[in-house]
Design a protein around this motif. Sequence first.
Motif, PDB file in Angstrom:
ATOM      1  N   ILE A 166      -5.803  10.339  -1.680  1.00 16.29           N
ATOM      2  CA  ILE A 166      -4.860  11.424  -1.389  1.00 16.29           C
ATOM      3  C   ILE A 166      -3.875  11.592  -2.543  1.00 16.29           C
ATOM      4  CG2 ILE A 166      -2.950  12.106   0.119  1.00 16.29           C
ATOM      5  CD1 ILE A 166      -4.536  10.810   2.440  1.00 16.29           C
ATOM      6  N   ALA A 167      -3.352  10.488  -3.064  1.00 12.94           N
ATOM      7  CA  ALA A 167      -2.406  10.549  -4.184  1.00 12.94           C
ATOM      8  C   ALA A 167      -3.065  11.160  -5.423  1.00 12.94           C
ATOM      9  CB  ALA A 167      -1.869   9.155  -4.495  1.00 12.94           C
ATOM     10  N   LEU A 168      -4.283  10.737  -5.714  1.00 15.76           N
ATOM     11  CA  LEU A 168      -4.997  11.273  -6.869  1.00 15.76           C
ATOM     12  C   LEU A 168      -5.276  12.764  -6.700  1.00 15.76           C
ATOM     13  CD1 LEU A 168      -6.365  10.721  -9.593  1.00 15.76           C
ATOM     14  CD2 LEU A 168      -8.469  10.230  -8.315  1.00 15.76           C
ATOM     15  N   GLY A 169      -5.719  13.151  -5.516  1.00 18.71           N
ATOM     16  CA  GLY A 169      -5.982  14.569  -5.252  1.00 18.71           C
ATOM     17  C   GLY A 169      -4.737  15.422  -5.393  1.00 18.71           C
ATOM     18  N   THR A 170      -3.642  14.935  -4.869  1.00 15.38           N
ATOM     19  CA  THR A 170      -2.383  15.668  -4.980  1.00 15.38           C
ATOM     20  C   THR A 170      -1.952  15.790  -6.438  1.00 15.38           C
ATOM     21  OG1 THR A 170      -1.698  14.888  -2.806  1.00 15.38           O
ATOM     22  CG2 THR A 170       0.038  15.676  -4.255  1.00 15.38           C
ATOM     23  N   MET A 199      -7.246   2.141  12.104  1.00 12.86           N
ATOM     24  CA  MET A 199      -7.675   2.023  10.726  1.00 12.86           C
ATOM     25  C   MET A 199      -7.165   0.699  10.180  1.00 12.86           C
ATOM     26  SD  MET A 199      -7.108   4.642   7.553  1.00 12.86           S
ATOM     27  CE  MET A 199      -8.337   5.769   8.115  1.00 12.86           C
ATOM     28  N   THR A 200      -8.016   0.005   9.515  1.00 13.44           N
ATOM     29  CA  THR A 200      -7.637  -1.298   8.979  1.00 13.44           C
ATOM     30  C   THR A 200      -6.897  -1.140   7.656  1.00 13.44           C
ATOM     31  OG1 THR A 200      -9.692  -1.547   7.753  1.00 13.44           O
ATOM     32  CG2 THR A 200      -9.682  -2.337  10.031  1.00 13.44           C
ATOM     33  N   ASN A 201      -6.201  -2.195   7.295  1.00 13.21           N
ATOM     34  CA  ASN A 201      -5.460  -2.171   6.033  1.00 13.21           C
ATOM     35  C   ASN A 201      -6.382  -2.037   4.830  1.00 13.21           C
ATOM     36  OD1 ASN A 201      -3.009  -2.315   7.239  1.00 13.21           O
ATOM     37  ND2 ASN A 201      -2.829  -4.539   7.068  1.00 13.21           N
ATOM     38  N   SER A 202      -7.595  -2.576   4.926  1.00 14.92           N
ATOM     39  CA  SER A 202      -8.521  -2.498   3.796  1.00 14.92           C
ATOM     40  C   SER A 202      -9.015  -1.072   3.572  1.00 14.92           C
ATOM     41  CB  SER A 202      -9.704  -3.447   4.006  1.00 14.92           C
ATOM     42  OG  SER A 202     -10.415  -3.070   5.168  1.00 14.92           O
ATOM     43  N   ALA A 203      -9.031  -0.246   4.603  1.00  4.54           N
ATOM     44  CA  ALA A 203      -9.452   1.147   4.460  1.00  4.54           C
ATOM     45  C   ALA A 203      -8.276   2.056   4.111  1.00  4.54           C
ATOM     46  CB  ALA A 203     -10.110   1.625   5.750  1.00  4.54           C
ATOM     47  N   LEU A 204      -7.078   1.597   4.362  1.00  7.21           N
ATOM     48  CA  LEU A 204      -5.897   2.421   4.142  1.00  7.21           C
ATOM     49  C   LEU A 204      -5.584   2.614   2.658  1.00  7.21           C
ATOM     50  CD1 LEU A 204      -3.753   3.919   5.700  1.00  7.21           C
ATOM     51  CD2 LEU A 204      -2.363   1.854   5.688  1.00  7.21           C
ATOM     52  N   LEU A 205      -5.718   1.575   1.875  1.00  7.95           N
ATOM     53  CA  LEU A 205      -5.399   1.670   0.445  1.00  7.95           C
ATOM     54  C   LEU A 205      -6.298   2.661  -0.291  1.00  7.95           C
ATOM     55  CD1 LEU A 205      -3.596   0.755  -1.836  1.00  7.95           C
ATOM     56  CD2 LEU A 205      -5.157  -1.146  -2.225  1.00  7.95           C
ATOM     57  N   PRO A 206      -7.624   2.621  -0.116  1.00  6.40           N
ATOM     58  CA  PRO A 206      -8.448   3.640  -0.787  1.00  6.40           C
ATOM     59  C   PRO A 206      -8.144   5.065  -0.306  1.00  6.40           C
ATOM     60  CG  PRO A 206      -9.813   1.824  -0.029  1.00  6.40           C
ATOM     61  CD  PRO A 206      -8.443   1.605   0.522  1.00  6.40           C
ATOM     62  N   LEU A 207      -7.845   5.225   0.969  1.00  8.93           N
ATOM     63  CA  LEU A 207      -7.518   6.546   1.489  1.00  8.93           C
ATOM     64  C   LEU A 207      -6.235   7.077   0.860  1.00  8.93           C
ATOM     65  CD1 LEU A 207      -8.024   8.852   3.502  1.00  8.93           C
ATOM     66  CD2 LEU A 207      -6.682   7.552   5.158  1.00  8.93           C
ATOM     67  N   LEU A 208      -5.198   6.257   0.837  1.00  3.70           N
ATOM     68  CA  LEU A 208      -3.936   6.681   0.228  1.00  3.70           C
ATOM     69  C   LEU A 208      -4.092   6.933  -1.273  1.00  3.70           C
ATOM     70  CD1 LEU A 208      -1.337   4.419   2.055  1.00  3.70           C
ATOM     71  CD2 LEU A 208      -1.779   6.851   2.388  1.00  3.70           C
ATOM     72  N   SER A 209      -4.900   6.128  -1.936  1.00  8.66           N
ATOM     73  CA  SER A 209      -5.142   6.331  -3.371  1.00  8.66           C
ATOM     74  C   SER A 209      -5.859   7.653  -3.618  1.00  8.66           C
ATOM     75  CB  SER A 209      -5.974   5.182  -3.932  1.00  8.66           C
ATOM     76  OG  SER A 209      -5.282   3.965  -3.795  1.00  8.66           O
ATOM     77  N   ARG A 248      -1.687  19.442  -8.574  1.00  8.75           N
ATOM     78  CA  ARG A 248      -0.433  19.886  -9.194  1.00  8.75           C
ATOM     79  C   ARG A 248      -0.535  19.909 -10.716  1.00  8.75           C
ATOM     80  NH1 ARG A 248       4.340  18.090  -5.297  1.00  8.75           N
ATOM     81  NH2 ARG A 248       3.183  18.249  -3.354  1.00  8.75           N
ATOM     82  N   PHE A 249      -1.157  18.899 -11.273  1.00  7.00           N
ATOM     83  CA  PHE A 249      -1.288  18.826 -12.725  1.00  7.00           C
ATOM     84  C   PHE A 249      -2.130  19.979 -13.260  1.00  7.00           C
ATOM     85  CE2 PHE A 249      -3.510  17.340 -16.565  1.00  7.00           C
ATOM     86  CZ  PHE A 249      -2.408  17.117 -17.368  1.00  7.00           C
TER      87      PHE A 249
END
Length: 106
Positions: free
Chosen positions: A13-17, A1-11, A21-22
């Motif tokens: 996941i963070a938003l979903g989490t 996985m490239t770095n350019s695809a990693l940031l949207p994926l992590l974002s 919880r919220f």
Amino acid sequence: MTNSALLPLLSAIALGTFLLRFSFIFLYGRMTLPQWIHRSMRFVPAAVLSALIFPALVIQNGAPVLSIGNHRLVAGLLALAVAWKTKNLLATTLVGLGIFWLLTYM
């Protein structure tokens, strides 16, 4: 996985989490829940704490170790006895850490 695809994926996941919880926190204060749910919520902190601590005491190197040679388990059981007898968080912590350090460095 490239770095350019990693940031949207992590974002995502963070938003979903966060949203998951919220939603529970937001809805819990705005909904009328049955009394049995309110009573059962008292046990959530103890259940979560137990679920976090138990594996740390019992599992070493990926396998359960239930022996007197498991210093964490021995210290945890003695700390449990102190907690049950005294109901004092400071005494429980000091006994647990003290026994663990004593057994580890002997």
